[in-house]
Design an enzyme around this catalytic site. Structure first.
Site, mmCIF file in Angstrom:
data_model
loop_
_atom_site.group_PDB
_atom_site.id
_atom_site.type_symbol
_atom_site.label_atom_id
_atom_site.label_comp_id
_atom_site.label_asym_id
_atom_site.label_seq_id
_atom_site.Cartn_x
_atom_site.Cartn_y
_atom_site.Cartn_z
ATOM 1 N N THR A 254 18.575 30.426 15.123
ATOM 2 C CA THR A 254 18.396 29.024 14.761
ATOM 3 C C THR A 254 18.318 28.886 13.251
ATOM 4 O O THR A 254 17.533 29.585 12.609
ATOM 5 C CB THR A 254 17.098 28.478 15.396
ATOM 6 O OG1 THR A 254 17.187 28.614 16.823
ATOM 7 C CG2 THR A 254 16.885 27.013 15.043
ATOM 8 N N ASN B 296 10.074 28.034 21.432
ATOM 9 C CA ASN B 296 9.955 29.191 22.310
ATOM 10 C C ASN B 296 8.562 29.811 22.308
ATOM 11 O O ASN B 296 8.375 30.921 22.821
ATOM 12 C CB ASN B 296 10.994 30.245 21.931
ATOM 13 C CG ASN B 296 12.409 29.773 22.201
ATOM 14 O OD1 ASN B 296 12.625 28.876 23.020
ATOM 15 N ND2 ASN B 296 13.372 30.345 21.513
ATOM 16 N N ASP C 179 15.624 34.854 18.686
ATOM 17 C CA ASP C 179 15.585 33.383 18.622
ATOM 18 C C ASP C 179 14.144 32.882 18.586
ATOM 19 O O ASP C 179 13.784 31.965 19.324
ATOM 20 C CB ASP C 179 16.335 32.778 19.807
ATOM 21 C CG ASP C 179 16.674 31.296 19.587
ATOM 22 O OD1 ASP C 179 16.772 30.882 18.412
ATOM 23 O OD2 ASP C 179 16.841 30.571 20.575
ATOM 24 N N ASP D 267 12.025 32.123 26.610
ATOM 25 C CA ASP D 267 13.472 32.005 26.379
ATOM 26 C C ASP D 267 14.084 33.278 25.789
ATOM 27 O O ASP D 267 14.204 33.425 24.575
ATOM 28 C CB ASP D 267 13.780 30.798 25.486
ATOM 29 C CG ASP D 267 15.266 30.449 25.514
ATOM 30 O OD1 ASP D 267 16.061 31.256 26.054
ATOM 31 O OD2 ASP D 267 15.645 29.374 25.002
ATOM 32 N N LYS E 142 14.280 28.016 37.329
ATOM 33 C CA LYS E 142 15.524 27.820 36.574
ATOM 34 C C LYS E 142 16.709 28.045 37.505
ATOM 35 O O LYS E 142 16.895 29.145 38.034
ATOM 36 C CB LYS E 142 15.580 28.797 35.396
ATOM 37 C CG LYS E 142 16.821 28.676 34.526
ATOM 38 C CD LYS E 142 16.737 29.646 33.352
ATOM 39 C CE LYS E 142 17.964 29.575 32.454
ATOM 40 N NZ LYS E 142 17.844 30.509 31.300
ATOM 41 N N LYS F 96 11.314 30.728 17.447
ATOM 42 C CA LYS F 96 11.189 29.399 16.856
ATOM 43 C C LYS F 96 10.095 28.669 17.616
ATOM 44 O O LYS F 96 9.664 29.120 18.688
ATOM 45 C CB LYS F 96 12.518 28.639 16.937
ATOM 46 C CG LYS F 96 13.081 28.510 18.346
ATOM 47 C CD LYS F 96 14.444 27.821 18.323
ATOM 48 C CE LYS F 96 15.022 27.721 19.734
ATOM 49 N NZ LYS F 96 16.351 27.040 19.725
ATOM 50 N N GLY G 43 20.328 22.145 30.673
ATOM 51 C CA GLY G 43 21.318 22.524 29.683
ATOM 52 C C GLY G 43 22.706 22.392 30.270
ATOM 53 O O GLY G 43 22.926 21.698 31.270
ATOM 54 N N ALA G 44 23.663 23.089 29.650
ATOM 55 C CA ALA G 44 25.059 22.966 30.058
ATOM 56 C C ALA G 44 25.296 23.501 31.464
ATOM 57 O O ALA G 44 26.128 22.972 32.210
ATOM 58 C CB ALA G 44 25.948 23.716 29.060
ATOM 59 N N PHE G 45 24.571 24.552 31.854
ATOM 60 C CA PHE G 45 24.813 25.127 33.176
ATOM 61 C C PHE G 45 23.531 25.449 33.949
ATOM 62 O O PHE G 45 23.560 26.173 34.943
ATOM 63 C CB PHE G 45 25.666 26.396 33.059
ATOM 64 C CG PHE G 45 25.103 27.436 32.120
ATOM 65 C CD1 PHE G 45 24.090 28.287 32.535
ATOM 66 C CD2 PHE G 45 25.605 27.567 30.830
ATOM 67 C CE1 PHE G 45 23.580 29.246 31.687
ATOM 68 C CE2 PHE G 45 25.092 28.522 29.972
ATOM 69 C CZ PHE G 45 24.068 29.367 30.405
ATOM 70 N N VAL H 294 15.827 23.310 34.918
ATOM 71 C CA VAL H 294 14.536 23.925 35.188
ATOM 72 C C VAL H 294 13.651 22.902 35.889
ATOM 73 O O VAL H 294 13.412 21.808 35.363
ATOM 74 C CB VAL H 294 13.854 24.420 33.896
ATOM 75 C CG1 VAL H 294 12.510 25.066 34.222
ATOM 76 C CG2 VAL H 294 14.758 25.412 33.166
ATOM 77 N N LEU I 143 12.172 19.741 34.440
ATOM 78 C CA LEU I 143 11.489 19.922 33.157
ATOM 79 C C LEU I 143 12.465 19.930 31.996
ATOM 80 O O LEU I 143 12.122 19.573 30.871
ATOM 81 C CB LEU I 143 10.701 21.233 33.169
ATOM 82 C CG LEU I 143 9.583 21.350 34.208
ATOM 83 C CD1 LEU I 143 9.036 22.768 34.221
ATOM 84 C CD2 LEU I 143 8.480 20.344 33.910
ATOM 85 N N GLY I 144 13.688 20.351 32.256
ATOM 86 C CA GLY I 144 14.704 20.413 31.208
ATOM 87 C C GLY I 144 16.032 20.827 31.812
ATOM 88 O O GLY I 144 16.100 21.347 32.919
#
Length: 372
Positions: A239, A201, A196, A220, A103, A198, A82-84, A87, A79-80
């Protein structure tokens, strides 16, 4: 439909107090938590790395399952990522109709700040359990992978849903906003600050046409933190465009607290009512945006705000108050005229909103793609 109002009863206050009392790890700062002994084999004696320390704590945590998540879930498409972390969609092997968001975190890739963030994400998500917050069901530790099994939200982002509507009114904006404040109010009762808030999220639980299609979920908690009575936060995070002025001016001697979340909610409410953000620069210059934020420089420009009720504008202003001590609280939001009185929120379609919102959402998505 979600009820308008937050259950800030004496019972919930006692519940929140009990949760804090039972949590031995409460504190204002993120702590580096104590890698499995196997991860340390073959290394020379000396200080353990942050990841090793964190994994050691996870090994000792009875609530973390020490098995491969694939023994209980079938992992599907990504689904997505990131760096480490990645998901996946996960289906429960015992009941394939049950789907979760899985995740998978690569512990080897974590630096000190990543470890602290993951540690706090686990603690905060364990502390908050609410129908407007994404649930954490299980955690797994297997070799150098840490896995969080989370509630899967299939309805998409808040702003994407709104853009697709042909008719959109203050009443709909109020229903969305009420659920956000419910979630944040619950977090604050349990001394959790999200930091966070936004559009990305805020997710709908399910697709349009399903029973839970209109239920919003806060997701998140990667930047969330725990508060203690004698400590304010001082880390600059969030953000641009949604971050509060006190975060921008924070220092070790001058921190901030849960009020920062109400500012971010005010930014989102502003956008929900007109389709564009209160703090904005055509060149995406963050310095310009931050200057506007610190000054609280926003306006209810015509014609976009002409038909918006004064009560709605008053609530936006109460949220976007620069002085955090004077800013409205979650309780105050629900006591406001716009939230407390059904008659104040119009059911008429908000003119200009759809075009503004489509343009803003496209810019937001494009910027996100460019920044990776």
């Amino acid at each position: 439909p979600q009820p308008i109002g937050i259950a800030l009863s004496a019972a919930r206050r006692r519940e929140a107090g009990a949760a804090r009392a039972e949590d031995p790890a409460r504190g204002g700062r993120r702590r580096v938590s104590p890698l499995a002994p196997s991860a340390r084999s073959g290394r020379a004696d000396g200080p353990m790395s942050p990841a090793e320390i964190h994994n050691k704590t996870l090994e000792q945590d009875s609530r973390v399952k020490k098995i491969d998540v694939k023994s209980e879930y079938t992992l599907g498409r990504v689904l997505g990522k990131g760096a480490f972390a990645k998901v996946h969609i996960g289906r429960l092997i015992k009941n394939s109709k049950v789907e979760r968001a899985v995740k998978v975190v690569d512990l080897k890739a974590l630096n000190t700040s990543d470890v602290e963030a993951l540690d706090c994400e686990i603690k905060t998500m364990r502390r908050v359990q609410h129908h407007n917050i994404v649930s954490l069901y299980d955690c797994y530790l297997h070799h150098d992978k840490f896995i969080m099994v989370l509630e899967l939200c299939k309805g998409g982002e808040l702003f994407d849903r709104i853009v697709s509507k042909e008719h959109y009114s203050e009443k709909e904006a109020r229903s969305c906003f009420a659920q956000m404040v419910e979630a944040i109010g619950h977090c604050h009762l349990h001394e959790v600050v999200h930091r966070d808030l936004k559009p990305e999220n805020l997710l709908y639980q399910d697709r349009v046409g399903t029973p839970n299609a209109d239920v919003l979920k806060l997701a998140d908690f990667g930047l969330a933190s725990l508060l203690s009575p004698d400590h304010h936060l001082s880390t600059a995070c969030g953000t641009p465009g949604y971050v509060s002025p006190e975060i921008l001016t924070a220092s070790k001697g001058k921190g901030y607290g849960k009020e920062c979340d109400l500012w971010s909610l005010g930014v989102i409410l502003y956008i929900l009512l007109c389709g564009y953000p209160p703090f904005y620069d055509e060149n995406n210059n963050n310095a310009v945006i931050f200057k506007q934020i610190k000054a609280g420089a926003f306006a209810f420009a015509d014609p976009y705000w002409t038909d918006i009720s004064q009560e709605a504008k008053d609530l936006v202003t109460a949220c976007l108050t620069v002085d955090p001590e004077k800013r409205v609280t979650c309780e105050g939001v629900f006591e406001s005229a716009w939230m407390a009185n059904d008659a104040t929120a119009s059911a008429l379609h908000i003119g200009h909103f759809s075009d503004n919102m489509k343009k803003y959402n496209l810019r937001r998505k494009f910027k996100g793609a460019v920044l990776g």
